[in-house]
Design an enzyme around this catalytic site. Sequence first.
Site, PDB file in Angstrom:
ATOM      1  N   TYR A 140       0.816  -1.211   0.000  1.00  0.00           N
ATOM      2  CA  TYR A 140       0.000   0.000   0.000  1.00  0.00           C
ATOM      3  C   TYR A 140       0.855   1.269   0.000  1.00  0.00           C
ATOM      4  O   TYR A 140       0.424   2.301  -0.511  1.00  0.00           O
ATOM      5  CB  TYR A 140      -0.919   0.024   1.224  1.00  0.00           C
ATOM      6  CG  TYR A 140      -2.190  -0.762   1.051  1.00  0.00           C
ATOM      7  CD1 TYR A 140      -2.153  -2.130   0.809  1.00  0.00           C
ATOM      8  CD2 TYR A 140      -3.428  -0.142   1.131  1.00  0.00           C
ATOM      9  CE1 TYR A 140      -3.320  -2.856   0.650  1.00  0.00           C
ATOM     10  CE2 TYR A 140      -4.603  -0.858   0.982  1.00  0.00           C
ATOM     11  CZ  TYR A 140      -4.540  -2.219   0.741  1.00  0.00           C
ATOM     12  OH  TYR A 140      -5.704  -2.926   0.593  1.00  0.00           O
ATOM     13  N   LYS A 192       3.802 -15.542   2.810  1.00  0.00           N
ATOM     14  CA  LYS A 192       4.028 -16.257   1.544  1.00  0.00           C
ATOM     15  C   LYS A 192       5.529 -16.505   1.469  1.00  0.00           C
ATOM     16  O   LYS A 192       6.240 -16.002   0.593  1.00  0.00           O
ATOM     17  CB  LYS A 192       3.493 -15.397   0.384  1.00  0.00           C
ATOM     18  CG  LYS A 192       3.521 -16.045  -0.980  1.00  0.00           C
ATOM     19  CD  LYS A 192       2.504 -17.158  -1.160  1.00  0.00           C
ATOM     20  CE  LYS A 192       2.717 -17.832  -2.509  1.00  0.00           C
ATOM     21  NZ  LYS A 192       1.915 -19.067  -2.649  1.00  0.00           N
ATOM     22  N   ASP A 224      -2.184 -18.630   0.784  1.00  0.00           N
ATOM     23  CA  ASP A 224      -3.134 -19.348  -0.079  1.00  0.00           C
ATOM     24  C   ASP A 224      -3.825 -20.460   0.709  1.00  0.00           C
ATOM     25  O   ASP A 224      -5.039 -20.640   0.635  1.00  0.00           O
ATOM     26  CB  ASP A 224      -2.460 -19.863  -1.365  1.00  0.00           C
ATOM     27  CG  ASP A 224      -1.088 -20.482  -1.145  1.00  0.00           C
ATOM     28  OD1 ASP A 224      -0.573 -20.445  -0.011  1.00  0.00           O
ATOM     29  OD2 ASP A 224      -0.512 -21.007  -2.130  1.00  0.00           O
ATOM     30  N   ASP A 248      -6.224  -7.417   3.935  1.00  0.00           N
ATOM     31  CA  ASP A 248      -7.350  -6.813   3.213  1.00  0.00           C
ATOM     32  C   ASP A 248      -8.195  -7.906   2.568  1.00  0.00           C
ATOM     33  O   ASP A 248      -9.419  -7.936   2.714  1.00  0.00           O
ATOM     34  CB  ASP A 248      -6.808  -5.845   2.142  1.00  0.00           C
ATOM     35  CG  ASP A 248      -7.926  -5.200   1.344  1.00  0.00           C
ATOM     36  OD1 ASP A 248      -8.921  -4.773   1.954  1.00  0.00           O
ATOM     37  OD2 ASP A 248      -7.806  -5.136   0.100  1.00  0.00           O
ATOM     38  N   ASP A 252     -12.133  -9.757   3.951  1.00  0.00           N
ATOM     39  CA  ASP A 252     -13.394  -9.822   3.191  1.00  0.00           C
ATOM     40  C   ASP A 252     -13.883 -11.266   3.100  1.00  0.00           C
ATOM     41  O   ASP A 252     -15.074 -11.545   3.217  1.00  0.00           O
ATOM     42  CB  ASP A 252     -13.221  -9.270   1.762  1.00  0.00           C
ATOM     43  CG  ASP A 252     -13.477  -7.770   1.677  1.00  0.00           C
ATOM     44  OD1 ASP A 252     -13.138  -7.058   2.641  1.00  0.00           O
ATOM     45  OD2 ASP A 252     -14.013  -7.311   0.645  1.00  0.00           O
TER      46      ASP A 252
HETATM   47  C1  IPM Z   1     -10.420  -1.828   3.697  1.00  0.00           C
HETATM   48  C2  IPM Z   1     -10.675  -1.201   2.364  1.00  0.00           C
HETATM   49  C3  IPM Z   1      -9.567  -0.208   2.055  1.00  0.00           C
HETATM   50  C4  IPM Z   1      -8.264  -0.986   2.002  1.00  0.00           C
HETATM   51  C5  IPM Z   1      -9.767   0.626   0.777  1.00  0.00           C
HETATM   52  C6  IPM Z   1     -11.051   1.432   0.827  1.00  0.00           C
HETATM   53  C7  IPM Z   1      -8.602   1.532   0.492  1.00  0.00           C
HETATM   54  O1  IPM Z   1     -10.808  -2.173   1.384  1.00  0.00           O
HETATM   55  O2  IPM Z   1     -10.332  -1.100   4.696  1.00  0.00           O
HETATM   56  O3  IPM Z   1     -10.320  -3.063   3.766  1.00  0.00           O
HETATM   57  O4  IPM Z   1      -7.912  -1.556   0.972  1.00  0.00           O
HETATM   58  O5  IPM Z   1      -7.586  -1.017   3.023  1.00  0.00           O
HETATM   59 MG    MG Z   2     -10.831  -4.156   2.123  1.00  0.00          MG
END
Ligand code: IPM
Ligand code: MG
Length: 360
Positions: A140, A192, A224, A248, A252
Amino acid sequence: MAKIAVLPGDGVGPEVVREAVKVLTTAGARFGIALEFEEGIVGGAAIDRAGTPLPPETLSLCRASDAILFGAVGGPMWDGLPVNRRPERGVLLLRKELGLYANLRPIRLFASLVDASPLKREIIEGVDLMMLRELTGGLYFGEPKGIIPAPDGKGEQGVDTLIYTTHEIERIARVGFQIATQRRKRLTSVDKVNVLASSELWRRVVTETATEFPDIELDHMLVDNCSMQLIRDPRRFDVVLTENTFGDILSDEAAMLAGSIGMLPSASLGDGPGLYEPIHGSAPDIAGQDTVNPLATILSAAMLLRHSLHQEAAAAAIEAAVSRVLEAGYRTPDIRQPGRTVLVGTAQMGDLVIESIRKG
Ligand code: IPM
Ligand code: MG
């Protein structure tokens, strides 16, 4: 008097933040915590009004506050902008400027939501893990970064740099071991190592740091494989420690264990004020319709009370209220289930939580 910077942002951000502020106000009144709120602009809203996703006034407001309540940023209107000028830059800069390197993403399945997940009950029942994501390093922020002419003169090349220093790994690992100490005393470090040099250092430093925490059981897992184990056997995890990009993506994925990404709160901590936001994005497709689930942001407000204001009783009261409202069958569309549930909108969900805090 605790001062809270409120940054609603874009899309559904303002709707979910409004509910979380209502809940904080109610919990504050009930538990005698004096709270003062001040709003700032961020993301696309700030690009439109001030020409930049993180105006200096917003940054100074955050620095002068005890905690930051954040909604979401981004939307199709700003999709054409280069990455370094997009709304997302607003939250990335805030994380970097405030040194918010530790991102706590608790993944907990409320018992009444077990059938809201697309995953089988026998796999997810009782899931309770803490995803700990390093938040200010890695791909990032690493330099060089950008799109530059390709050295062979043919077209361009896009460059991102994955860097981690010993110091960055050590400090996030310590947070991970400390959290594990207060939980089931297991930490899984995800990397990794079979491909990446940064992972080689990561694994070495985490292993060394573990010697400071002899009662924590440490294991290492390739990212993975971790993405598979999260779905195959999620209850094997207690604390999952990982770098920025892996965290990240895995968080999700892990959201599905909790039924909906609309249920997942987060806390981003460093040495200054903490930042609290739902892990979901701005969801422009459903913005302004009073259908978004505010619980992720409401649960983030509970984390704010716990971690920044050290008001454990008030935090726990919010979480218990959310649990009761879900048990009573109230659902926003993302967690709708067949059977005896009642569909409610964003504001109504917030009202139900408030009512439950007052009664609880
Ligand atoms: C998160 C989001 C952010 C990230 C985006 C909005 C930049 O996806 O907080 O997980 O990638 O960190
Ligand atoms: Mg995210």
